[in-house]
Design an enzyme around this catalytic site. Structure first.
Site, PDB file in Angstrom:
ATOM      1  N   GLU A  86      -7.703 -67.635 -35.188  1.00 45.37           N
ATOM      2  CA  GLU A  86      -7.050 -69.583 -34.629  1.00 45.37           C
ATOM      3  C   GLU A  86      -6.135 -69.020 -35.677  1.00 45.37           C
ATOM      4  OE1 GLU A  86      -9.954 -72.300 -36.492  1.00 45.37           O
ATOM      5  OE2 GLU A  86      -8.151 -74.396 -36.583  1.00 45.37           O
ATOM      6  N   ARG A 133      12.530 -78.912 -34.877  1.00 47.47           N
ATOM      7  CA  ARG A 133      11.983 -79.795 -35.648  1.00 47.47           C
ATOM      8  C   ARG A 133      10.975 -80.323 -36.973  1.00 47.47           C
ATOM      9  NH1 ARG A 133      11.796 -84.859 -31.546  1.00 47.47           N
ATOM     10  NH2 ARG A 133      13.596 -84.269 -30.437  1.00 47.47           N
ATOM     11  N   HIS A 181      -2.681 -70.872 -37.586  1.00 52.06           N
ATOM     12  CA  HIS A 181      -1.592 -72.358 -37.738  1.00 52.06           C
ATOM     13  C   HIS A 181      -0.994 -71.815 -39.173  1.00 52.06           C
ATOM     14  CE1 HIS A 181      -4.518 -75.503 -36.410  1.00 52.06           C
ATOM     15  NE2 HIS A 181      -5.429 -74.303 -37.189  1.00 52.06           N
ATOM     16  N   ARG A 199      -2.771 -79.372 -47.018  1.00 47.86           N
ATOM     17  CA  ARG A 199      -2.232 -79.649 -46.332  1.00 47.86           C
ATOM     18  C   ARG A 199      -2.808 -81.588 -46.436  1.00 47.86           C
ATOM     19  NH1 ARG A 199       0.877 -79.401 -40.458  1.00 47.86           N
ATOM     20  NH2 ARG A 199       2.085 -81.405 -41.614  1.00 47.86           N
ATOM     21  N   ALA A 208      -2.716 -80.038 -33.608  1.00 49.51           N
ATOM     22  CA  ALA A 208      -3.478 -81.657 -34.415  1.00 49.51           C
ATOM     23  C   ALA A 208      -4.892 -80.746 -33.869  1.00 49.51           C
ATOM     24  CB  ALA A 208      -2.831 -82.869 -34.061  1.00 49.51           C
ATOM     25  N   TYR A 226       8.006 -76.112 -40.367  1.00 44.93           N
ATOM     26  CA  TYR A 226       7.183 -75.253 -39.591  1.00 44.93           C
ATOM     27  C   TYR A 226       7.811 -74.266 -39.047  1.00 44.93           C
ATOM     28  CZ  TYR A 226       3.852 -78.708 -38.624  1.00 44.93           C
ATOM     29  OH  TYR A 226       3.295 -79.961 -38.572  1.00 44.93           O
ATOM     30  N   ARG A 230      -6.759 -82.347 -41.946  1.00 44.08           N
ATOM     31  CA  ARG A 230      -6.221 -81.715 -41.960  1.00 44.08           C
ATOM     32  C   ARG A 230      -7.179 -80.103 -42.701  1.00 44.08           C
ATOM     33  NH1 ARG A 230      -1.389 -82.535 -39.312  1.00 44.08           N
ATOM     34  NH2 ARG A 230       0.131 -83.495 -40.091  1.00 44.08           N
ATOM     35  N   ASN A 281      -3.086 -71.370 -31.619  1.00 39.74           N
ATOM     36  CA  ASN A 281      -3.356 -72.130 -32.678  1.00 39.74           C
ATOM     37  C   ASN A 281      -3.594 -73.702 -31.150  1.00 39.74           C
ATOM     38  OD1 ASN A 281      -2.042 -74.611 -34.374  1.00 39.74           O
ATOM     39  ND2 ASN A 281      -0.184 -73.079 -34.876  1.00 39.74           N
ATOM     40  N   HIS A 285      -8.486 -80.363 -35.325  1.00 38.90           N
ATOM     41  CA  HIS A 285      -8.982 -81.277 -36.198  1.00 38.90           C
ATOM     42  C   HIS A 285      -9.697 -82.159 -35.478  1.00 38.90           C
ATOM     43  CE1 HIS A 285      -6.224 -79.173 -38.729  1.00 38.90           C
ATOM     44  NE2 HIS A 285      -5.125 -79.919 -38.539  1.00 38.90           N
ATOM     45  N   SER A 335       1.133 -73.728 -40.911  1.00 38.38           N
ATOM     46  CA  SER A 335       1.716 -74.434 -41.970  1.00 38.38           C
ATOM     47  C   SER A 335      -0.139 -74.520 -43.114  1.00 38.38           C
ATOM     48  CB  SER A 335       1.798 -75.957 -42.460  1.00 38.38           C
ATOM     49  OG  SER A 335       0.578 -76.710 -41.220  1.00 38.38           O
ATOM     50  N   PRO A 349      -0.268 -79.622 -28.746  1.00 37.55           N
ATOM     51  CA  PRO A 349       0.681 -80.395 -28.764  1.00 37.55           C
ATOM     52  C   PRO A 349       1.435 -80.013 -29.711  1.00 37.55           C
ATOM     53  CG  PRO A 349      -1.452 -80.927 -28.342  1.00 37.55           C
ATOM     54  CD  PRO A 349      -1.957 -79.836 -28.793  1.00 37.55           C
ATOM     55  N   ASN A 350       3.012 -80.494 -29.600  1.00 37.85           N
ATOM     56  CA  ASN A 350       4.087 -80.247 -30.556  1.00 37.85           C
ATOM     57  C   ASN A 350       3.903 -79.185 -30.841  1.00 37.85           C
ATOM     58  OD1 ASN A 350       4.818 -83.420 -30.251  1.00 37.85           O
ATOM     59  ND2 ASN A 350       2.321 -83.173 -31.410  1.00 37.85           N
ATOM     60  N   ASP A 405     -15.817 -76.040 -26.891  1.00 35.40           N
ATOM     61  CA  ASP A 405     -16.688 -75.929 -25.826  1.00 35.40           C
ATOM     62  C   ASP A 405     -16.175 -74.889 -24.938  1.00 35.40           C
ATOM     63  OD1 ASP A 405     -19.045 -77.377 -26.709  1.00 35.40           O
ATOM     64  OD2 ASP A 405     -18.236 -79.179 -25.759  1.00 35.40           O
TER      65      ASP A 405
HETATM   66  O1  CA2 Z   1       0.442 -75.455 -39.348  1.00 40.36           O
HETATM   67  C1  CA2 Z   1      -0.039 -75.156 -38.007  1.00 40.36           C
HETATM   68  O2  CA2 Z   1       0.406 -74.485 -37.232  1.00 40.36           O
HETATM   69  C2  CA2 Z   1      -0.357 -77.367 -37.504  1.00 40.36           C
HETATM   70  O3  CA2 Z   1      -1.338 -76.629 -36.290  1.00 40.36           O
HETATM   71  C3  CA2 Z   1       0.758 -77.601 -36.694  1.00 40.36           C
HETATM   72  C4  CA2 Z   1      -0.304 -79.101 -35.477  1.00 40.36           C
HETATM   73  C5  CA2 Z   1      -0.719 -80.078 -37.571  1.00 40.36           C
HETATM   74  O4  CA2 Z   1      -1.089 -81.162 -36.839  1.00 40.36           O
HETATM   75  C6  CA2 Z   1      -1.701 -79.236 -37.631  1.00 40.36           C
HETATM   76  O5  CA2 Z   1      -2.327 -79.974 -39.089  1.00 40.36           O
HETATM   77  C7  CA2 Z   1      -1.611 -77.918 -38.274  1.00 40.36           C
HETATM   78  C8  CA2 Z   1       1.290 -79.289 -35.547  1.00 40.36           C
HETATM   79  C9  CA2 Z   1       2.041 -79.338 -34.644  1.00 40.36           C
HETATM   80  C10 CA2 Z   1       3.623 -80.120 -34.230  1.00 40.36           C
HETATM   81  O6  CA2 Z   1       4.160 -79.350 -34.252  1.00 40.36           O
HETATM   82  C11 CA2 Z   1       6.238 -78.998 -34.743  1.00 40.36           C
HETATM   83  C12 CA2 Z   1       6.609 -78.248 -34.436  1.00 40.36           C
HETATM   84  C13 CA2 Z   1       7.660 -78.405 -34.900  1.00 40.36           C
HETATM   85  C14 CA2 Z   1       8.645 -80.036 -35.406  1.00 40.36           C
HETATM   86  C15 CA2 Z   1       7.823 -81.265 -35.465  1.00 40.36           C
HETATM   87  C16 CA2 Z   1       6.107 -80.680 -34.575  1.00 40.36           C
END
Ligand code: CA2
Length: 146
Positions: free
Chosen positions: A99, A18, A101, A108, A78, A23, A112, A75, A81, A103, A10-11, A88
């Protein structure tokens, strides 16, 4: 020739659009294109999948069981977590996964610091920015050839 799968949760479709301070400014499309090329340089193929919906990610992972994949790079965003369903599904496929990530999740918020995938992953790469995808695919390719 081996087949690999890249999954983004997601996202991550917002990558490069953004929050560049966390990121980076590379888009998901650019990451995918670069990894497809990386796989091809080694004579392999890479399929890419991103979804904001947990059930679609689970269904894509289930499909992987029938695809004779050599490895998955994921990846989970969220969902790493929170999602026992993703854990599963990955365990049920029996396909080794790495896996990643972008960041450093350990630098953080404490929520996380734990993921439901890390202890069953072949390896975990965190905090190297989008370069982590390249490192993860490189490790997946190396693992598959052993
Ligand atoms: O650091 C990572 O790759 C994360 O998987 C990114 C997730 C975050 O919830 C994890 O804790 C760490 C968030 C993805 C959101 O991606 C965005 C990318 C650009 C702008 C906004 C959100």
């Amino acid at each position: 020739m081996a087949r690999f799968l890249l999954i983004n949760g997601p996202n991550l479709n917002l990558l490069g659009k953004r929050e560049p301070e966390i990121y980076g400014s590379t888009t998901l499309g650019e990451v995918e294109a670069s990894l497809i090329e990386q796989a091809a340089r080694h004579g392999h193929t890479l399929d890419c999948f991103q979804s904001n919906a947990e059930y679609e990610l689970v269904e894509r992972i289930q499909q992987a069981s029938e695809e004779r994949l050599a490895g998955i790079v994921i990846n989970p965003a969220a969902l790493g977590h929170s999602s026992i369903a993703l854990r599963d599904a990955l365990l049920a496929t029996g396909v080794p996964f790495i896996e990643i990530h972008i960041s450093n999740i350990f630098a953080r918020e404490t929520f996380r610091h734990h993921t439901y995938l890390s202890d069953v992953a072949s390896g975990v790469i965190v905090g190297f920015g989008v370069r982590g995808y390249e490192l993860a695919l490189s490790a997946a390719i190396e693992n598959a050839s052993q």
